[in-house]
Design a protein around this motif. Sequence first.
Motif, mmCIF file in Angstrom:
data_model
loop_
_atom_site.group_PDB
_atom_site.id
_atom_site.type_symbol
_atom_site.label_atom_id
_atom_site.label_comp_id
_atom_site.label_asym_id
_atom_site.label_seq_id
_atom_site.Cartn_x
_atom_site.Cartn_y
_atom_site.Cartn_z
ATOM 1 N N HIS A 109 -24.321 29.331 -15.031
ATOM 2 C CA HIS A 109 -23.765 28.111 -15.591
ATOM 3 C C HIS A 109 -24.392 27.370 -16.553
ATOM 4 O O HIS A 109 -25.227 26.531 -16.268
ATOM 5 C CB HIS A 109 -22.754 27.323 -14.529
ATOM 6 C CG HIS A 109 -21.943 26.324 -15.053
ATOM 7 N ND1 HIS A 109 -20.721 26.165 -14.683
ATOM 8 C CD2 HIS A 109 -22.137 25.432 -15.942
ATOM 9 C CE1 HIS A 109 -19.859 25.098 -15.571
ATOM 10 N NE2 HIS A 109 -20.989 24.560 -16.388
ATOM 11 N N HIS A 148 -23.104 30.702 -9.734
ATOM 12 C CA HIS A 148 -21.855 31.014 -9.051
ATOM 13 C C HIS A 148 -21.319 32.136 -9.646
ATOM 14 O O HIS A 148 -21.395 32.690 -10.489
ATOM 15 C CB HIS A 148 -21.116 29.665 -9.002
ATOM 16 C CG HIS A 148 -20.339 29.265 -10.232
ATOM 17 N ND1 HIS A 148 -19.092 30.229 -10.869
ATOM 18 C CD2 HIS A 148 -20.550 28.566 -11.168
ATOM 19 C CE1 HIS A 148 -19.102 29.810 -11.883
ATOM 20 N NE2 HIS A 148 -19.614 28.920 -11.989
ATOM 21 N N HIS A 150 -18.111 34.865 -10.533
ATOM 22 C CA HIS A 150 -16.999 34.631 -11.588
ATOM 23 C C HIS A 150 -16.009 35.729 -11.447
ATOM 24 O O HIS A 150 -15.203 35.923 -12.160
ATOM 25 C CB HIS A 150 -17.590 34.765 -13.113
ATOM 26 C CG HIS A 150 -16.946 33.553 -13.944
ATOM 27 N ND1 HIS A 150 -15.575 33.005 -13.848
ATOM 28 C CD2 HIS A 150 -17.581 32.513 -14.292
ATOM 29 C CE1 HIS A 150 -15.406 32.139 -14.836
ATOM 30 N NE2 HIS A 150 -16.591 31.445 -15.042
ATOM 31 N N HIS A 390 -18.446 28.878 -22.155
ATOM 32 C CA HIS A 390 -19.581 29.691 -21.579
ATOM 33 C C HIS A 390 -20.481 29.727 -23.015
ATOM 34 O O HIS A 390 -19.905 29.940 -23.876
ATOM 35 C CB HIS A 390 -19.175 30.982 -21.252
ATOM 36 C CG HIS A 390 -18.747 30.870 -19.785
ATOM 37 N ND1 HIS A 390 -18.927 32.060 -19.027
ATOM 38 C CD2 HIS A 390 -18.139 30.280 -19.005
ATOM 39 C CE1 HIS A 390 -18.341 31.618 -17.680
ATOM 40 N NE2 HIS A 390 -17.901 30.752 -17.834
ATOM 41 N N HIS A 432 -12.619 27.997 -19.999
ATOM 42 C CA HIS A 432 -11.769 27.959 -18.964
ATOM 43 C C HIS A 432 -11.678 26.602 -18.290
ATOM 44 O O HIS A 432 -12.671 25.817 -18.591
ATOM 45 C CB HIS A 432 -11.891 28.922 -18.054
ATOM 46 C CG HIS A 432 -13.112 28.990 -17.253
ATOM 47 N ND1 HIS A 432 -13.187 28.414 -16.079
ATOM 48 C CD2 HIS A 432 -14.436 29.423 -17.412
ATOM 49 C CE1 HIS A 432 -14.555 28.569 -15.688
ATOM 50 N NE2 HIS A 432 -15.228 29.106 -16.486
ATOM 51 N N HIS A 434 -12.743 24.389 -15.213
ATOM 52 C CA HIS A 434 -13.431 24.655 -14.231
ATOM 53 C C HIS A 434 -12.583 24.116 -12.811
ATOM 54 O O HIS A 434 -13.588 24.072 -11.710
ATOM 55 C CB HIS A 434 -14.609 23.847 -14.345
ATOM 56 C CG HIS A 434 -15.894 24.828 -13.690
ATOM 57 N ND1 HIS A 434 -16.373 24.703 -12.385
ATOM 58 C CD2 HIS A 434 -16.804 25.601 -14.451
ATOM 59 C CE1 HIS A 434 -17.151 25.393 -12.335
ATOM 60 N NE2 HIS A 434 -17.558 26.132 -13.427
HETATM 61 CU CU1 C2O Z 1 -18.933 27.451 -13.731
HETATM 62 CU CU2 C2O Z 1 -16.921 30.011 -16.030
HETATM 63 O O1 C2O Z 1 -17.948 28.581 -14.896
#
Ligand code: C2O
Length: 466
Positions: A109, A148, A150, A390, A432, A434
């Motif tokens: 992330h 983390h 996905h 992202h 997106h 979160h």
């Molecule tokens: Cu911490 Cu697409 O996420």
Amino acid sequence: MNVRRLGVALLTTIACGGEEPGSADASAAPAWPEVWGPTQIAEDQNPDPNIVEVTLEATRTTVTIDGEPVEMLAYNGSVPGPLIRVRKGNELIVHFRNGLDESTTIHWHGLRIPAEMDGSPRVVDPVKPGEEFTYRFTVPDSGSYWYHPHVRAHVQVEAGLYAPLVVWGEDDPEYDAERYLVLDDILLDDGVLPPPLENGQEMMFGRYGNMLLQNGQSEPLSFSLSQGRVERWRLVNAANARTMNLRMQGASFRVIGTDGGLLPEPYVVDKLSLTSGQRFDVEITTDQAGAVTMESELNPGEWVSVLEAEVTASDATPRTIAWPSIALPDRAADGKETVTIDAVNSSGGIEWRLNGVAHANEPLFTFAEGQTIDITLDNTIGPEHPFHVHGQFFQVLDDATQPGLKDTVLVPGFTKVKIRTYFDNPGRWMAHCHILEHAELGMMADIVVTPADGSEVPPPASGHGH
Ligand code: C2O
Ligand code: CU
């Protein structure tokens, strides 16, 4: 030195109890700044100083929360998973094994890495149970990050798959100590995590826990330090949905960094609000003896202790940290777009939409590498949304209270937030909410950034993009 090696291969556990880190003379400073707080540090198995190579495994595991055993999912057996330490420009190699009984990925992330390494199941198919995948990339930016899964993130992250990652840069000031505070909440019903999305409340607002966790424990973090110290505390909100409202007392605090690294001009705070996914770096100066406290608002008006540190009296004068000169991008916009956020009823409950589409298959936008785009995030309904892009950084426009580079920003109910996004990293990128339940219920799309070298961005992989 307070570092104890435990076991032969993977893990280093640091004693982070009552002692004061880094209190010896500065000449004894270790090659890596120590980071206190996380229970585990991923050990670098590569002797090359420019390469950090670690091993991670996700497994089902039993951890102790509030004195009771809870069945969770974990990286290398701990919640949070091991802290990864790396320097800007290093190559990071992560040998990952999926020991779960479901598919997963690791998303880094905030890191602006190649899309194939980003853990998006829309770019590379997820890692199946029992399989392995090697993540390998050069780390582009310094700052505080986290990782983390996905895939079914609303379940896997909630169950414990999250961990901090620190990237040091040449500009980073030296502190008397660094600490990482990983904030989370967890919903436990008789010691068990209830199944997801079984009620309208959770579909509407995401899952809120009934207990706060800091570095995986329900008890407040506690340690002592002496008067006159200056430390760097890195904070991440790893909760599925909850915005963490914090208040601090007993010392001087200033915000020195955001999602995208150090700020040109730190600012003084005694309150801080972190939306899901966000990071803040806070400099704390112990300018008086007594208790330093950090509290978090569990329910409106109900404050719960996150941290209690004892500052012992000393006549040491805190030093002033010479601030490096930090330049943020200063670019005019090449274009403007709007993302409208709404929800509709569906047979399964609620569908969350971006520009009228839930679970979009077509990219939300296609931009050219290097473009700077002002995007208005227009939340047309009541619940708030921490919006995350992202692979790129952005700055919040028209809001002096939110300086710095970010990858996640809170869009409160019935509010528009404008972000200037620097699309400098080519590929297919998730954008997106979160609140992981919202993402699962449709609030998830791709933004395609076409490479300057003329190569093509491949169509979406078959993996379902959550
Ligand atoms: Cu911490 Cu697409 O996420
Ligand atoms: Cu949302």
